[in-house]
Write an enzyme that holds these catalytic residues in place. Structure first.
Site, PDB file in Angstrom:
ATOM      1  CD  GLN A 178      -3.363  -4.938   6.543  1.00  0.00           C
ATOM      2  OE1 GLN A 178      -3.052  -3.731   5.685  1.00  0.00           O
ATOM      3  NE2 GLN A 178      -3.817  -5.725   6.151  1.00  0.00           N
ATOM      4  CG  ASP A 186      -9.521   0.149   4.484  1.00  0.00           C
ATOM      5  OD1 ASP A 186      -9.530  -0.413   3.322  1.00  0.00           O
ATOM      6  OD2 ASP A 186      -9.079  -0.897   5.391  1.00  0.00           O
ATOM      7  CE  LYS A 189      -3.919  -2.563   1.914  1.00  0.00           C
ATOM      8  NZ  LYS A 189      -4.525  -3.150   3.320  1.00  0.00           N
TER       9      LYS A 189
END
Ligand code: NAP
Length: 281
Positions: free
Chosen positions: A98, A121, A54
């Site tokens: 994450q 996200d 990422k």
């Protein structure tokens, strides 16, 4: 019937080129550029790889990144304080925590601490609620990437039977909500579903999101169906028996090169959207 490949790699490259041009233009105009903060708690090797991918993808399109790596024993309180700092930092446009966090961390609480305008996200309870209510919000990246890929190939949604196998909060459930928004008739299957092959045989659009290699068999696929394999298992194998499925399908996503590349591309897109909203306000 020959099945057309839904090429996520190609669409990703096209979208990333467009974003790169957009970012250069906006930086010229404002002197600012979008920045994504990534938080990794612990030493999970796959998570490290995903975060590195990422961060690298940000750099490749001229987007900034701030990488935060916290130790395995990090408490929920500590993680919340890190998120608070990023929330109040105007140079950060998006925050990615994450998944998965170590077991002592209340991950839901941490996700929900992310400000809605930085939830690029699409992981907060609020964003799922807004998605379910048909309101504009940031979407979970993998399911939204699937929608963008299907749109790129002009796949019709209205009135189609869509079957989603899997109901995880990051993938199956929001996928079902997005397909419902597109006016599909949606069935969500999970580990307690009975007669799964029969249900899959009704699907005009099938999304496999199970986490088991080639779990969905080729002979469950209806002639002409659109097959989307969101799964990614060891050895570059998805959740659908793609060689079998593609004998029947009209379109299918390959593994790799289908859904996978779209996930990071959507993360970048939503970070850029957050930046654009900030500089316009
Ligand atoms: P997950 O959280 O483990 O969820 C798996 C889902 O599959 C659960 O809802 C589970 O049902 C269901 N399931 C398990 N066994 C089943 C069975 N026998 N019949 C029907 N349903 C069954 O997994 P996930 O995070 O959603 O990930 C799913 C797949 O997508 C994995 O292969 C993962 O690697 C991949 N993935 C890819 C990306 C990407 O960027 N390409 C991103 C995320 C995930 P229950 O709810 O009843 O347990």
């Amino acid at each position: 019937m020959s099945s057309t490949i839904l090429d996520g790699k190609k669409l990703s490259e096209k979208m990333r080129e467009e974003m790169k041009r957009d970012i250069a233009f906006l930086q010229d105009k404002t002197g600012k550029f979008p920045t994504l903060a990534t938080i990794l708690v612990g030493e999970n090797p796959s998570s490290k790889t995903y975060v590195n991918m990422k961060v690298k993808s940000c750099g490749a399109i001229g987007m900034g990144s701030k990488k935060i790596h916290l130790p395995e024993e990090t408490t929920t309180e500590k993680l919340l304080s890190v998120i608070d700092e990023l929330n109040s930092d105007p140079s950060i446009n998006g925050i990615l925590l994450q998944h998965p966090s170590p077991p002592q961390v209340d991950e839901r609480k941490a996700f929900d601490r992310i400000l809605p305008e930085k939830d690029v996200d699409g992981v907060t309870t609020l964003s799922f609620g807004q998605l379910s209510m048909g309101e504009k919000t940031f979407y979970p990246c993998t399911p939204y990437g699937i929608i963008l890929l299907l749109e790129e190939y002009n796949i019709p949604f209205k009135g189609k039977n869509a079957v989603v196998v899997g109901r995880s909060p990051i993938l199956g459930k929001p996928m079902a909500m997005l397909l419902l928004e597109k006016n599909c008739t949606v069935t969500i299957c999970h580990s307690h579903t009975q007669n799964l092959p029969e249900i899959v045989r009704t699907a005009d659009i099938i999304v496999g999101a199970v986490g088991r290699p080639e779990f969905i068999k080729g002979d469950w696929i209806k002639e002409g169906a659109v097959v989307v394999d969101a799964g990614y298992n060891e050895g570059n194998v998805g959740d659908i028996d793609l060689p079998g499925a593609s004998l029947k399908s009209s379109f299918h996503t390959p593994v790799p090169g289908g859904v996978g590349p779209m996930t990071i591309t959507v993360l970048l897109k939503q970070t850029l959207d957050s930046f654009k909203a900030q500089i316009q306000s």
